[in-house]
Design an enzyme around this catalytic site. Structure first.
Site, mmCIF file in Angstrom:
data_model
loop_
_atom_site.group_PDB
_atom_site.id
_atom_site.type_symbol
_atom_site.label_atom_id
_atom_site.label_comp_id
_atom_site.label_asym_id
_atom_site.label_seq_id
_atom_site.Cartn_x
_atom_site.Cartn_y
_atom_site.Cartn_z
ATOM 1 N N HIS A 105 -10.371 1.211 2.213
ATOM 2 C CA HIS A 105 -10.143 2.247 3.236
ATOM 3 C C HIS A 105 -11.341 2.155 4.172
ATOM 4 O O HIS A 105 -12.436 2.585 3.828
ATOM 5 C CB HIS A 105 -10.019 3.649 2.616
ATOM 6 C CG HIS A 105 -9.790 4.704 3.656
ATOM 7 N ND1 HIS A 105 -8.581 5.328 3.832
ATOM 8 C CD2 HIS A 105 -10.611 5.196 4.620
ATOM 9 C CE1 HIS A 105 -8.674 6.166 4.853
ATOM 10 N NE2 HIS A 105 -9.895 6.114 5.343
ATOM 11 N N LYS A 162 -9.888 -0.605 -5.405
ATOM 12 C CA LYS A 162 -9.882 0.071 -4.111
ATOM 13 C C LYS A 162 -11.238 0.682 -3.809
ATOM 14 O O LYS A 162 -11.793 1.432 -4.618
ATOM 15 C CB LYS A 162 -8.822 1.176 -4.149
ATOM 16 C CG LYS A 162 -8.714 1.980 -2.879
ATOM 17 C CD LYS A 162 -7.972 1.232 -1.794
ATOM 18 C CE LYS A 162 -8.049 1.976 -0.481
ATOM 19 N NZ LYS A 162 -6.758 2.315 0.068
ATOM 20 N N ASP A 207 1.525 2.797 3.434
ATOM 21 C CA ASP A 207 0.672 3.975 3.268
ATOM 22 C C ASP A 207 1.513 5.252 3.255
ATOM 23 O O ASP A 207 1.055 6.303 3.719
ATOM 24 C CB ASP A 207 -0.424 4.033 4.341
ATOM 25 C CG ASP A 207 -1.494 5.073 3.994
ATOM 26 O OD1 ASP A 207 -1.636 5.404 2.804
ATOM 27 O OD2 ASP A 207 -2.170 5.555 4.925
ATOM 28 N N HIS A 239 0.859 -1.202 0.000
ATOM 29 C CA HIS A 239 0.000 0.000 0.000
ATOM 30 C C HIS A 239 0.886 1.239 0.000
ATOM 31 O O HIS A 239 1.482 1.587 1.016
ATOM 32 C CB HIS A 239 -0.907 0.027 1.243
ATOM 33 C CG HIS A 239 -1.835 1.214 1.310
ATOM 34 N ND1 HIS A 239 -3.161 1.099 1.642
ATOM 35 C CD2 HIS A 239 -1.632 2.539 1.102
ATOM 36 C CE1 HIS A 239 -3.734 2.292 1.638
ATOM 37 N NE2 HIS A 239 -2.816 3.191 1.318
ATOM 38 N N HIS A 299 1.402 5.406 -1.893
ATOM 39 C CA HIS A 299 0.962 6.492 -2.783
ATOM 40 C C HIS A 299 2.187 7.041 -3.495
ATOM 41 O O HIS A 299 3.053 7.640 -2.859
ATOM 42 C CB HIS A 299 0.277 7.602 -1.979
ATOM 43 C CG HIS A 299 -0.930 7.117 -1.254
ATOM 44 N ND1 HIS A 299 -2.196 7.151 -1.797
ATOM 45 C CD2 HIS A 299 -1.066 6.520 -0.039
ATOM 46 C CE1 HIS A 299 -3.053 6.615 -0.952
ATOM 47 N NE2 HIS A 299 -2.400 6.220 0.132
ATOM 48 N N ALA A 311 -4.041 15.029 5.111
ATOM 49 C CA ALA A 311 -3.804 13.754 5.809
ATOM 50 C C ALA A 311 -2.803 12.922 5.030
ATOM 51 O O ALA A 311 -2.982 12.695 3.828
ATOM 52 C CB ALA A 311 -5.113 12.997 5.936
ATOM 53 N N HIS A 350 -4.298 -0.362 6.070
ATOM 54 C CA HIS A 350 -3.800 0.506 7.148
ATOM 55 C C HIS A 350 -4.678 0.470 8.402
ATOM 56 O O HIS A 350 -5.237 1.471 8.817
ATOM 57 C CB HIS A 350 -3.581 1.947 6.670
ATOM 58 C CG HIS A 350 -4.700 2.602 5.900
ATOM 59 N ND1 HIS A 350 -6.027 2.481 6.234
ATOM 60 C CD2 HIS A 350 -4.671 3.406 4.809
ATOM 61 C CE1 HIS A 350 -6.750 3.180 5.384
ATOM 62 N NE2 HIS A 350 -5.953 3.748 4.509
HETATM 63 N N1 NCD Z 1 -3.455 7.914 4.605
HETATM 64 C C1 NCD Z 1 -3.655 9.201 4.419
HETATM 65 O O1 NCD Z 1 -3.813 9.936 5.404
HETATM 66 N N2 NCD Z 1 -3.673 9.756 3.191
HETATM 67 C C2 NCD Z 1 -3.652 9.077 1.933
HETATM 68 C C3 NCD Z 1 -4.955 8.456 1.584
HETATM 69 C C4 NCD Z 1 -5.291 7.193 2.355
HETATM 70 O O2 NCD Z 1 -4.555 6.208 2.288
HETATM 71 O O3 NCD Z 1 -6.303 7.164 3.058
HETATM 72 C C5 NCD Z 1 -3.237 10.069 0.846
HETATM 73 O O4 NCD Z 1 -3.436 9.796 -0.338
HETATM 74 O O5 NCD Z 1 -2.687 11.135 1.192
HETATM 75 ZN ZN ZN Z 2 -3.156 5.158 1.622
HETATM 76 ZN ZN ZN Z 3 -6.697 5.117 3.091
#
Ligand code: NCD
Ligand code: ZN
Ligand code: ZN
Length: 342
Positions: free
Chosen positions: A134, A97, A245, A13, A15, A261, A172
């Site tokens: 999520h 997802k 994450d 996981h 980004h 976030a 997560h």
């Molecule tokens: N984890 C997070 O707080 N942010 C993630 C999105 C996610 O995984 O929920 C993001 O894309 O910034």
């Molecule tokens: Zn994430």
């Molecule tokens: Zn998430």
């Protein structure tokens, strides 16, 4: 010097973002991870196979190592069940997802009611495409610290019952409730756990000053939940595996009156997990968590080469370059006690 050699890990996981961020995110993710499940919450989101394949090529253009992105489609209320068959046939898309609409960063086009995607889930179950979740409700009346538990009780438990053959990863996880749910569910239900949820609790974010770089979703919970996550990771159960994450937002977007976030851990992912496992005397369980359980659950081969962690303290930079700005990583300006030899 203490060393620890493990089968090469994967990140289930992450980004990687897009555009000007890609050289930076792919460099960090590809440093020693073999594969990564690449989250599709771009703007606009990766909602079909064509977009996923184009994104795959953009990621690949930034890596000279064998780093392999595993692609994910972003489900919306309007996802066509036939798209799932195309995704499967592509050989590159392994999962879809579920973002409840509005639950997290770039989730506005997410699913408003899970029953709307039941025809899609049915085809995913047939085709062997995994569902990644999520797991938070979005109802503004529900306290942010309860949103994961209520999602499990009201939504996820029903999806698991209605699709017993669908492989589901609760992403997560942050609560004892999630640990208990996953432990007691059938073998098709698993979870990823981040390094930051193993190492920190909400006191780290809120006591003695507010630390925005710890703000991520689902939000850090109290220490009893952190302890439950550590126990799950260290239990040796095959249902739990590594998913960082790692979610970069530039410094100005985090250190703001309304900060984004997401926490950045890809600069030291395995190193941070090693610290967490060491804190509960479970370094012998790290390899299964980081390198075996994920591919086994996804039905993919384990990596065949290794990486070596060395007990060798180093100082994390205050920030790293990210697109047209910088990202402040977890542990910025402080030390980490393990280092991967690359
Ligand atoms: N984890 C997070 O707080 N942010 C993630 C999105 C996610 O995984 O929920 C993001 O894309 O910034
Ligand atoms: Zn994430
Ligand atoms: Zn998430």
């Amino acid at each position: 010097m203490t060393t620890l050699t493990l089968t090469r890990p994967d990140d289930w996981h992450i980004h990687l973002r897009d555009g000007a961020s890609l050289p930076d995110t792919v460099r960090d993710a590809g440093r020693y991870m073999g594969r990564a499940i690449v989250m599709p919450n771009l703007v606009p989101p990766v909602t079909n196979t064509q977009l996923a394949l184009e994104y795959y090529e953009r990621i690949k253009s930034h890596t000279e190592t064998g780093f392999e992105p595993l692609m994910v489609l972003y489900l919306t209320d309007n996802t066509d069940p036939e798209e799932i068959r195309k995704a499967k046939a592509s050989g590159k898309v392994v999962a879809c997802k579920l973002y409840p609409a509005g639950a997290t960063t770039n989730s506005d086009s997410g699913v408003t009611n899970v029953e709307k995607i039941y025809p899609v889930l049915k085809v995913m179950q047939e085709e062997g495409i995994l569902l990644l979740v999520h797991g938070e409700v979005t109802d503004s009346a529900i306290d942010i610290f309860d949103r994961e538990r209520i999602f499990i009780e009201n939504i996820l438990s029903k999806v698991v019952a209605d699709f017993p053959e669908l492989k589901i990863v609760l992403e997560h996880i942050t609560t004892k409730d999630a640990v208990d749910f996953v432990m007691s569910a059938n073998d098709n239900v698993a979870a990823t756990i981040t390094a930051h949820h193993l190492l920190y609790n909400r006191n780290h974010m809120l006591a003695g000053g507010i630390r925005p770089h710890f703000y991520c979703l689902p939000i850090l919970k109290r220490n009893t939940h952190q302890d439950a996550l550590l126990a799950a990771a260290a239990s040796g159960s095959k249902k739990f595996f590594l998913g960082t994450d790692s979610a970069p937002h530039t410094k100005d977007k985090k250190e703001a009156s309304c900060g984004c976030a997401g926490s950045y851990t890809a600069h030291a992912a395995l190193e941070l997990y090693a610290e967490a496992f060491e804190s509960v005397n479970a370094l012998d369980k790290l390899e299964a968590f980081a390198s075996h359980n994920g591919p086994d659950f996804y039905g993919l081969p384990r990596n065949t080469d290794t990486v070596t962690l060395v007990k060798d303290e180093w100082q994390v930079p205050a920030s790293y370059p990210m697109a047209d700005g910088t990202v402040v990583p977890i542990r910025a300006g402080e030390t980490i006690s393990w280092k991967v030899k690359v």
